[in-house]
Design a protein around this motif. Structure first.
Motif, PDB file in Angstrom:
ATOM      1  N   ARG A  26      -2.876  -0.734  -7.096  1.00  0.00           N
ATOM      2  CA  ARG A  26      -1.412  -0.618  -6.945  1.00  0.00           C
ATOM      3  C   ARG A  26      -0.768  -0.523  -8.320  1.00  0.00           C
ATOM      4  O   ARG A  26       0.181  -1.272  -8.641  1.00  0.00           O
ATOM      5  N   LEU A  51      -2.520   7.334 -11.259  1.00  0.00           N
ATOM      6  CA  LEU A  51      -2.267   6.459 -10.126  1.00  0.00           C
ATOM      7  C   LEU A  51      -3.580   5.849  -9.648  1.00  0.00           C
ATOM      8  O   LEU A  51      -4.546   6.565  -9.385  1.00  0.00           O
ATOM      9  N   ASP A  52      -3.596   4.527  -9.524  1.00  0.00           N
ATOM     10  CA  ASP A  52      -4.708   3.785  -8.946  1.00  0.00           C
ATOM     11  C   ASP A  52      -4.149   3.022  -7.756  1.00  0.00           C
ATOM     12  O   ASP A  52      -3.529   1.968  -7.911  1.00  0.00           O
ATOM     13  N   THR A  53      -4.359   3.567  -6.557  1.00  0.00           N
ATOM     14  CA  THR A  53      -3.757   2.956  -5.373  1.00  0.00           C
ATOM     15  C   THR A  53      -4.438   1.639  -5.006  1.00  0.00           C
ATOM     16  O   THR A  53      -3.818   0.766  -4.404  1.00  0.00           O
ATOM     17  N   LYS A  54      -5.705   1.500  -5.369  1.00  0.00           N
ATOM     18  CA  LYS A  54      -6.396   0.254  -5.039  1.00  0.00           C
ATOM     19  C   LYS A  54      -5.853  -0.905  -5.865  1.00  0.00           C
ATOM     20  O   LYS A  54      -5.700  -2.027  -5.367  1.00  0.00           O
ATOM     21  N   SER A  80      -2.167  10.700  -4.610  1.00  0.00           N
ATOM     22  CA  SER A  80      -3.425  10.181  -4.101  1.00  0.00           C
ATOM     23  C   SER A  80      -4.076   9.300  -5.150  1.00  0.00           C
ATOM     24  O   SER A  80      -3.765   9.378  -6.348  1.00  0.00           O
ATOM     25  N   ASN A  81      -5.020   8.499  -4.690  1.00  0.00           N
ATOM     26  CA  ASN A  81      -5.732   7.620  -5.607  1.00  0.00           C
ATOM     27  C   ASN A  81      -6.482   8.450  -6.645  1.00  0.00           C
ATOM     28  O   ASN A  81      -7.165   9.421  -6.303  1.00  0.00           O
ATOM     29  N   GLY A  82      -6.348   8.072  -7.895  1.00  0.00           N
ATOM     30  CA  GLY A  82      -7.025   8.803  -8.951  1.00  0.00           C
ATOM     31  C   GLY A  82      -6.265  10.001  -9.473  1.00  0.00           C
ATOM     32  O   GLY A  82      -6.724  10.680 -10.391  1.00  0.00           O
ATOM     33  N   THR A 120       0.828  -1.202   0.000  1.00  0.00           N
ATOM     34  CA  THR A 120       0.000   0.000   0.000  1.00  0.00           C
ATOM     35  C   THR A 120       0.866   1.257   0.000  1.00  0.00           C
ATOM     36  O   THR A 120       1.750   1.407   0.831  1.00  0.00           O
ATOM     37  N   ASP A 172       0.447   5.617  -1.442  1.00  0.00           N
ATOM     38  CA  ASP A 172      -0.240   6.607  -2.271  1.00  0.00           C
ATOM     39  C   ASP A 172       0.724   7.696  -2.717  1.00  0.00           C
ATOM     40  O   ASP A 172       0.322   8.825  -2.943  1.00  0.00           O
ATOM     41  N   SER A 219       0.349   2.334 -11.544  1.00  0.00           N
ATOM     42  CA  SER A 219       0.476   3.642 -12.164  1.00  0.00           C
ATOM     43  C   SER A 219       0.793   3.446 -13.638  1.00  0.00           C
ATOM     44  O   SER A 219       1.422   2.457 -14.018  1.00  0.00           O
TER      45      SER A 219
END
Lengths: 114, 114
Positions: free
Chosen positions: B70, B65-68, B51-53, B28, B30, B72
């Motif tokens: 994981r 970036l999509d942190t969910k 940050s996500n999105g 995880t 961000d 980029s």
């Protein structure tokens, strides 16, 4: 504003010799790091520092020492050079934990060990 | 241990074409960075994604970036020869601001041919 300055730019050593790679930054950054770059390996973290007097090991610390007596300087010492330490070494610095700022890299030191 | 995987590692493409470089990471985080490196040079910061999105664009390059997931991506639109370089993604898996150093992917060597 010089940014991150590394010296020397090139160095050739014999196996067993010791030397210090210098790194200085004039941006008042708290965080400083040393990386080595080998073909096909990306950059790997050797040591890092979050402030004067504080250092810690990264992914590949063996054979290297660091110290951080001032905010500006973060020298990397090779204790007894080995051919496996032939690499390009980059020093980087960044602001504190607020994030949002990238690490700034020096121009690198190209080190060959015979 | 944080692992960062980029693909492809090598990409040859024609001018005017579009393509995407992918960066997957294992834990995880961000905070993700994209850098560019020209042969024999230092690393130049391209994008900081926090940050996500998050989506950033500069000229013909766009990073997301999509942190969910994981994941980029670095998208190249209508490539031109000047974009030929090696592109690295790097993840900050620590306390922020690169305090613990960054973990880099192995890089994508991009060649854009006329």
């Amino acid at each position: 504003n010089a940014g991150v300055t590394q010296t020397p730019k090139f160095q050739v050593l014999k196996t067993g010799q010791s030397m210090t790679l210098q790194c200085a930054q004039d941006m008042n950054h708290e965080y400083m790091s040393w990386y080595r770059q080998d073909p096909g390996m990306g950059l790997r973290l050797i040591h890092y520092s979050v402030g004067a007097g504080i250092t810690d090991q990264g992914e590949v610390p063996n054979g290297y020492n660091v110290s951080r007596s001032t905010t500006e300087d973060f020298p990397l010492r090779l204790l007894s050079a080995a051919p496996s330490q032939t690499s390009v070494y980059f020093c980087a610095s960044s602001y504190g934990p607020e994030g949002g700022q990238p690490q700034h890299f020096g121009d690198g030191t190209r080190l060959s060990i015979l | 241990e944080l692992k960062v995987e980029q693909n492809p590692l090598f990409l040859s493409m024609q001018e005017g074409k579009n393509y995407t470089i992918y960066c997957n990471y294992s834990t995880t985080s961000d905070r993700l960075y994209w850098y560019r490196q020209d042969p024999g040079k230092s690393l130049e910061s391209l994008f900081v994604l926090l940050s996500n999105g998050a989506v950033k664009q500069e000229g013909r390059l766009m990073a997301s970036l999509d942190t969910k997931a994981r994941l980029s991506t670095l998208h190249i639109t209508a490539a031109v020869h000047d974009l030929s370089a090696t592109y690295f993604c790097a993840v900050d898996g620590g306390t922020g601001g690169g305090a613990d150093g960054l973990t880099f992917g192995k890089g994508t060597h991009l060649i854009i041919q006329p």
